[in-house]
Scaffold this active site. Structure first.
Site, short mmCIF file in Angstrom:
data_model
loop_
_atom_site.label_atom_id
_atom_site.label_comp_id
_atom_site.label_asym_id
_atom_site.label_seq_id
_atom_site.Cartn_x
_atom_site.Cartn_y
_atom_site.Cartn_z
N SER A 4 0.81 -1.05 -0.05
CA SER A 4 -0.08 0.03 0.15
C SER A 4 0.93 1.23 0.02
CB SER A 4 -0.95 -0.05 1.28
OG SER A 4 -1.81 0.98 1.14
N ARG B 80 -0.03 4.34 -2.48
CA ARG B 80 -0.33 5.49 -2.16
C ARG B 80 0.45 6.59 -2.75
NH1 ARG B 80 -2.21 4.64 3.96
NH2 ARG B 80 -2.92 2.57 3.78
N THR C 178 8.29 -11.86 -11.24
CA THR C 178 8.47 -10.76 -12.14
C THR C 178 7.44 -9.54 -11.81
OG1 THR C 178 9.26 -12.06 -13.64
CG2 THR C 178 8.46 -10.04 -14.49
N LEU C 179 8.12 -8.57 -11.40
CA LEU C 179 7.18 -7.36 -10.85
C LEU C 179 6.98 -6.35 -12.10
CD1 LEU C 179 9.34 -6.43 -7.90
CD2 LEU C 179 6.96 -7.83 -8.08
N GLU C 180 5.88 -5.73 -12.55
CA GLU C 180 5.68 -5.07 -13.62
C GLU C 180 5.42 -3.59 -13.01
OE1 GLU C 180 2.86 -7.36 -12.91
OE2 GLU C 180 3.88 -8.89 -13.86
N TYR D 140 2.65 -26.43 -11.12
CA TYR D 140 2.84 -25.70 -12.28
C TYR D 140 4.13 -26.05 -12.85
CZ TYR D 140 3.92 -21.07 -14.48
OH TYR D 140 4.27 -20.25 -15.47
N1 DCP Z 1 3.78 -10.88 -10.86
C1 DCP Z 1 3.93 -12.18 -11.18
C2 DCP Z 1 3.09 -12.94 -11.17
C3 DCP Z 1 2.89 -14.60 -11.12
N2 DCP Z 1 4.19 -15.02 -11.55
C4 DCP Z 1 4.57 -16.21 -11.77
C5 DCP Z 1 3.99 -17.08 -10.77
C6 DCP Z 1 2.83 -17.98 -11.42
O1 DCP Z 1 2.85 -19.24 -11.05
C7 DCP Z 1 3.38 -17.80 -13.02
C8 DCP Z 1 2.37 -17.93 -14.13
O2 DCP Z 1 1.50 -17.10 -13.89
P1 DCP Z 1 0.12 -16.60 -14.71
O3 DCP Z 1 -0.66 -15.85 -14.22
O4 DCP Z 1 0.39 -16.73 -16.08
O5 DCP Z 1 -0.61 -18.06 -14.58
P2 DCP Z 1 -0.91 -19.30 -15.66
O6 DCP Z 1 -1.79 -20.43 -15.09
O7 DCP Z 1 -1.61 -18.54 -16.97
O8 DCP Z 1 0.58 -19.70 -16.09
P3 DCP Z 1 1.02 -19.40 -17.74
O9 DCP Z 1 1.01 -18.28 -18.32
O10 DCP Z 1 2.39 -19.88 -17.44
O11 DCP Z 1 0.75 -20.88 -18.46
O12 DCP Z 1 4.00 -16.62 -13.19
C9 DCP Z 1 5.36 -14.12 -11.69
O13 DCP Z 1 6.59 -14.40 -12.01
N3 DCP Z 1 5.38 -12.74 -11.55
#
Ligand code: DCP
Length: 200
Positions: free
Chosen positions: A113, A117, A141-143, A175
């Site tokens: 948060s 903010r 992975t952060l966006e 996964y």
């Molecule tokens: N900000 C994020 C969110 C998730 N993940 C990782 C953890 C998840 O287990 C994986 C896949 O996330 P998805 O939301 O893409 O899930 P899917 O089930 O669709 O997997 P995929 O797209 O690999 O088929 O990525 C990541 O690295 N960074």
């Protein structure tokens, strides 16, 4: 790390601080590097890693066509080691920690948060699947997006997001066993969407 076989039962529901520590102890959860201060009342905080990439487009993006996807351009830190994010820029950055979840755990990651903010989104609230990072550990992975009108300066190595952990009933197809997964990523990897989006 050793392979994480489903072991002792974890508590049902959201893992609170005590349950997070217990999950680490019994091998259901793996976190490296770990710092006890990362354990929050009902989440595990993760820190911003030391690498960052800007998403650079040169034209429209067709999600099914990898050649149109944004390029990942490495961002250099400023002279004081800070990550500068320009207004509207989208930056991909790994968490400092590599994590691993057994088949009995699932997670949801979101920015703290404190960042929201300030008008900075850290992650598009991602789900973390059971078995993610199970074999070798993997970064999330952060966006990061700066929604302000001026640059923001971020500090690698500091707390930036929270991973809520949930006890699951045990996934039949974890996964890490799926094709095209991100389960062994030790740094940012470009979107693999083009590999599995349907062409009509
Ligand atoms: N900000 C994020 C969110 C998730 N993940 C990782 C953890 C998840 O287990 C994986 C896949 O996330 P998805 O939301 O893409 O899930 P899917 O089930 O669709 O997997 P995929 O797209 O690999 O088929 O990525 C990541 O690295 N960074």
């Amino acid at each position: 790390m050793t392979s994480m076989e489903p072991k002792a039962q974890v508590e049902v529901g959201v893992l609170t601080d005590r349950a997070i520590r217990r999950a680490r102890e019994n091998g259901e959860l793996w976190v490296e590097p770990f710092d006890a201060a990362l354990v929050r009342p009902a989440a595990l905080s993760l820190r911003l890693g030391h690498e960052a990439f800007t998403l650079m487009t040169t034209g429209p993006v067709d999600v099914a066509d990898r050649s149109t996807h944004p390029e990942l351009i490495l961002k250099e830190p400023d002279a004081r080691g800070r990550l500068v994010v320009e207004p509207g820029e989208v930056v991909l950055a790994p968490t400092l920690e590599k994590i691993g979840l057994s088949e009995n755990l699932a997670g949801l990651v979101d920015g703290t948060s404190d960042y929201a903010r300030l008008g900075i989104s850290v992650v598009l609230c991602g789900q973390v699947s059971p078995g993610f990072g199970r074999d070798t550990g993997a970064v999330l992975t952060l966006e990061i997006v700066n929604h302000l009108r001026h640059p923001v300066l971020l500090y690698p190595g500091t707390r930036i997001c929270n991973l809520m952990l949930f006890a699951s009933s045990g996934s039949e197809l974890p996964y890490g066993d799926l094709p095209h997964n991100y389960s062994s990523d030790h740094s940012v990897v470009a979107s693999r969407l083009a590999d599995h989006v349907r062409h009509n």
